[in-house]
Write an enzyme that holds these catalytic residues in place. Structure first.
Site, PDB file in Angstrom:
ATOM      1  N   SER A 708      35.523  -8.475  27.417  1.00  0.00           N
ATOM      2  CA  SER A 708      35.221  -8.153  28.819  1.00  0.00           C
ATOM      3  C   SER A 708      34.899  -6.683  29.045  1.00  0.00           C
ATOM      4  CB  SER A 708      36.385  -8.578  29.724  1.00  0.00           C
ATOM      5  OG  SER A 708      37.547  -7.848  29.416  1.00  0.00           O
ATOM      6  N   LYS A 751      42.792  -8.169  37.444  1.00  0.00           N
ATOM      7  CA  LYS A 751      41.958  -6.979  37.289  1.00  0.00           C
ATOM      8  C   LYS A 751      41.623  -6.340  38.636  1.00  0.00           C
ATOM      9  CE  LYS A 751      39.828  -8.487  32.940  1.00  0.00           C
ATOM     10  NZ  LYS A 751      38.581  -8.939  32.274  1.00  0.00           N
TER      11      LYS A 751
END
Length: 825
Positions: A708, A751
């Protein structure tokens, strides 16, 4: 005086004795077989038949030297001899105590000069008392079973002098040879009698203990004989009354079998075993095994169940009262309970219809079996999540909401299949497996059964426990679960199984296929705040004997504790920190220092010490060669910085920061993408040949992995190569391909919360992750700007401060100075 002493010195043959002492005034039969001993006896026979008997210091020496013998011995006369093959049996009588002065010869036998050692005897009242005491103790010993020669006993009791009395008693004491030698060497009669009294008293105590042990053993034996006789009489009486073979125990077990409402096949098995037990003798060791087996059968809840009435409204209130947040988990559980309720209602209607049909068939003399359909449980739930997020406790809440019993067994570390299925009855100490034990413990056939830590089950030579779980956790099979110990099927279809684990990777695919997985994400900071404020503080106040009148923690202090003193997905460490504060305050209250303490942020260092963690914050200015990425951890989300430095070199790519294989591949993919599009970025075609590129992710002690960070790595590389700063308030996450496409990633909720906490204003996300914004709290969404992208070109337009140069404006092929960035915390 020397003339008298010289006249008392005599020379006699000396015979060593291995491990015995001959006392004066006593007679004993000795066997001699060593050559020197036989020679000494022959020499004494030719004179006055007198020999000196002295004990060896070490019994196992076959051919002793004079130094191996004690100096004090006994002068004895050989009364009779009996010769056999190579040996002589002799009756010897001790005459006096002597001391060996010197040895005159050692071959063919020992001969030595000796001198008499007369007793130092003075008749006193104390000596008389000792003699009387020893006589009484000796009588006790004889009465308790001490073995004493009759003639010796009569001699002792015949009124001997104190010296002779001491010698006779010493000869029959049950003590070590060395202790007897010490008695022989003692010339003081009083001292010798005192030692004899001690030895004899100890011997009497030993004999008393032996008598008690023998008495208890005899009582047990007599009781067993008595019971056996009474049983035989009872059998005769029962035979006359026509009740042969039915003891009280057998009748009680038969009643329990009938009352337990077992299935027909199980009841038949139980009666068969009961018949075997009735025919066995109580002394048969197998009888106890059969009795234990029958006890297990009758104590299992074959037909006992708790109410299945499920009220989803009440269940929802119960779950909300016990747990904060976990909205999706609670919804899934309530859906599950609703399905259970509907299935139960349909099943009841079907059974009633079948019963009506059966009655009608009976009326026309036909038969029909009415059996409920098995497999009432739609599926098995599996709670997956990091430690401390409430997986186990929510299982208890489900049982509470259903009104069912709750059973929990931990499978962590189990390596033996028999722990699940049980041991076969052929093994000593065999027991059913943990599932059947849990059902018995619950006392109900439909408890909520939690199998904790199912991902930590091991496998070794004893079998695979997960394979044994396949049958128990399969709704199509568990209506007839087979335990090795019971040897009869048990219906587990009404049991609500819940499993918990931290990861799914270690669960075998066949077992995972039977589980409906419900993921428990880590708590956000806001959720942790509500949990500690509404649940944990009250719990810890009660645990530490405090009340709200003693302590209060401010909301700002709670946020600091969550942010700087804990870093976890759950709330266990958070609870420990609160407990630490309360322990210190409890001491202050007890010592009378303070009646009430308000814990503010300024007092946290006093109670908890310095902060254990520092929160990652956004950069304060735009930097070249640095981008902000987003990461997911078990403890929640976090931001990370990607730093790129360019140096003169040969085109190598250096990666540091404990990057995993996937993240290293992302760096290589990013570099390949940039090289492929060098002209689009205004770079020379072979810009990389004289450059070394160093990619570093700070906090090097923390392992990092995953795809990611792909777009963040690419952005930092482009920024360093083009000297174009990256905006300080922009964070990004997404996987990159060689063609520049941005792919979907996971952990969006965690996140975004981390980015919000760090002060980030703009988030770049893959377009396919737009659907994940539904899970993010509204308080976070309103403060963030989201940019959804499909390609890397879109990322660079948003992330870089200046627009990229055109293809014509190619940067000269020079080596810039190293560009580094500082990680701010």
């Amino acid at each position: 005086m020397s003339t008298i002493m010289q006249s008392n010195i005599r020379t006699y043959p000396v015979i060593p004795i291995r491990d015995g002492v001959v006392f004066p005034n006593t007679e004993i039969v000795l066997t001699f077989g060593r050559p020197k001993s036989l020679s000494a006896i022959e020499a004494s026979n030719s004179t006055d038949r007198m020999v000196v008997l002295s004990m060896q210091k070490t019994p196992h020496i076959q051919d002793p030297l004079p130094t191996d013998l004690f100096n004090v011995g006994t002068l004895a006369r050989i009364e009779r001899l009996l010769k056999t093959d190579g040996e002589i049996n002799a009756l010897v009588k001790g005459l006096s105590r002597i001391e060996i002065i010197s040895y005159e010869g050692t071959d063919p036998y020992f001969s030595a000069k000796i001198i008499d050692l007369p007793d130092e005897a003075v008749q006193t009242d104390e000596i008389t008392a000792l003699v009387n005491h020893i006589s009484n103790e000796l009588k006790k010993a004889v009465n308790l079973g001490k073995s004493v020669d009759f003639l010796s006993y009569m001699n002792i009791m015949a009124g001997l002098s104190p010296s002779e009395f001491a010698n006779h008693v010493s000869a029959i004491l049950d003590i070590k040879p060395v202790e007897k030698q010490l008695l022989l060497e003692s010339r003081n009669v009083k001292d010798r009698l005192a030692k004899i009294a001690d030895y004899l008293t100890h011997e009497v105590k030993i004999l008393e203990i032996e008598r008690k042990i023998a008495s208890k053993t005899q009582e047990k034996f007599d009781k067993s004989v008595k019971e056996a006789v009474l049983r035989e009489r009872l059998k005769t009486i029962e035979k006359e009354l026509g009740e042969e073979g039915e003891t009280k125990e057998i009748r009680e077990l038969l009643d329990k079998i009938k009352k337990s409402a077992m299935p027909a096949d199980v009841e038949e098995k139980a009666k068969k075993e009961l018949k075997r037990l009735a025919q066995m003798s109580n002394f048969n060791p197998e009888a106890s095994y059969v009795r234990t087996y029958l006890d297990w059968l009758v104590e299992l809840p074959w037909s006992v169940s708790t109410s299945n009435d499920v009220d989803t409204t009440i269940a929802a209130k119960s779950l909300d009262a016990d747990h904060y947040g976990l909205k999706k988990m609670k919804e899934r559980i309530l859906e599950y309970l609703a399905v259970m309720k509907l299935k139960h209602a349909v099943e009841q209607e079907r059974v009633k219809a079948k019963e009506t049909e059966a009655k009608e068939k009976v009326a026309v003399n036909t038969t029909s079996d009415v059996k409920p359909r098995k497999g009432n449980t739609p599926t098995i739930l599996c709670f997956v999540g990091p430690p401390g997020v409430g997986k186990t406790s929510i299982g208890r809440s489900i049982a509470k909401a259903l009104g069912r019993k709750f059973v929990k067994i931990s499978l962590g570390g189990i390596r033996d299949e028999a722990e699940i299925r049980g041991h076969r009855r052929t093994y000593v100490g065999a027991l059913p497996g943990r599932i059947i034990q849990g059902i018995k413990q619950a006392g109900s056939k439909n408890p909520v059964f939690m199998l904790d830590e199912i991902d930590k089950v091991g496998t070794d030579f004893r079998g695979d426990p997960t394979a044994a779980l396949l049958e128990a956790l399969d709704p199509e099979q568990n209506h007839a679960f087979s335990d090795h110990y019971l040897e009869v099927p048990f219906d587990l279809s009404d049991v609500m199984f819940i499993t918990t684990c931290n990861v799914l990777d270690t669960i075998p695919p066949a077992l995972r296929d039977r589980l409906e997985v419900i993921h428990f994400p880590g708590y956000t900071e806001e959720e942790k705040f509500h949990i500690v404020r509404d649940f944990l503080i009250e719990k810890q106040l009660e645990t530490h004997g405090l009340t709200a009148a003693n302590v209060q923690i401010t909301e700002s202090a709670l946020h600091i504790i969550i942010r700087k003193y804990t870093r976890e997905a759950g709330v266990r460490n958070l609870e420990r920190e609160v407990a630490t504060i309360f322990r210190k305050i409890a001491r202050e209250v007890v010592e009378g220092k303070k009646k009430k303490q308000i814990v503010s942020t300024s007092l946290l260092q006093k109670y908890l010490g310095p902060a254990k963690f520092t929160a990652s914050l956004a950069e304060k200015k735009d930097e070249i060669g640095m981008s902000t990425g987003l990461a997911w951890t078990e403890a929640g989300g976090d931001i990370l910085f990607l730093e790129v430095a360019l140096m003169k070199g040969k085109g190598s790519l250096l990666l540091t920061g404990q990057l995993g294989e996937v993240m290293q591949e992302s760096c290589k993919a990013a570099m390949s993408y940039i090289r492929a599009k060098a002209q689009d970025f205004g770079l020379a075609e072979k810009f990389y040949q004289n450059l070394d590129v160093h990619v570093h992710v700070p906090e090097g002690a923390v392992p990092k992995d995953g795809p990611s960070a792909g777009i963040a790595i690419t952005t930092a590389l482009v920024s360093a190569l083009t000297k174009n700063p990256v905006k300080k308030d922009v964070a990004m996450t997404g996987e990159i391909t060689l063609r520049g496409r941005v792919l979907e990633i996971g952990g969006v909720k965690e996140k975004m919360i981390a980015a919000h906490r760090a002060g980030i204003k703009t988030i770049i996300l893959p377009k396919n992750n737009k659907k994940d914004l539904e899970d993010i709290p509204k308080s976070v969404l309103k403060d963030l700007k989201f940019v959804f992208v499909e390609h890397m070109d879109q990322v660079l337009k948003v992330a870089l401060v200046n627009p990229l140069q055109s293809e014509e404006e190619v940067i000269p092929h020079t080596v810039p100075q190293p560009l580094t960035a500082q990680l701010h915390s």
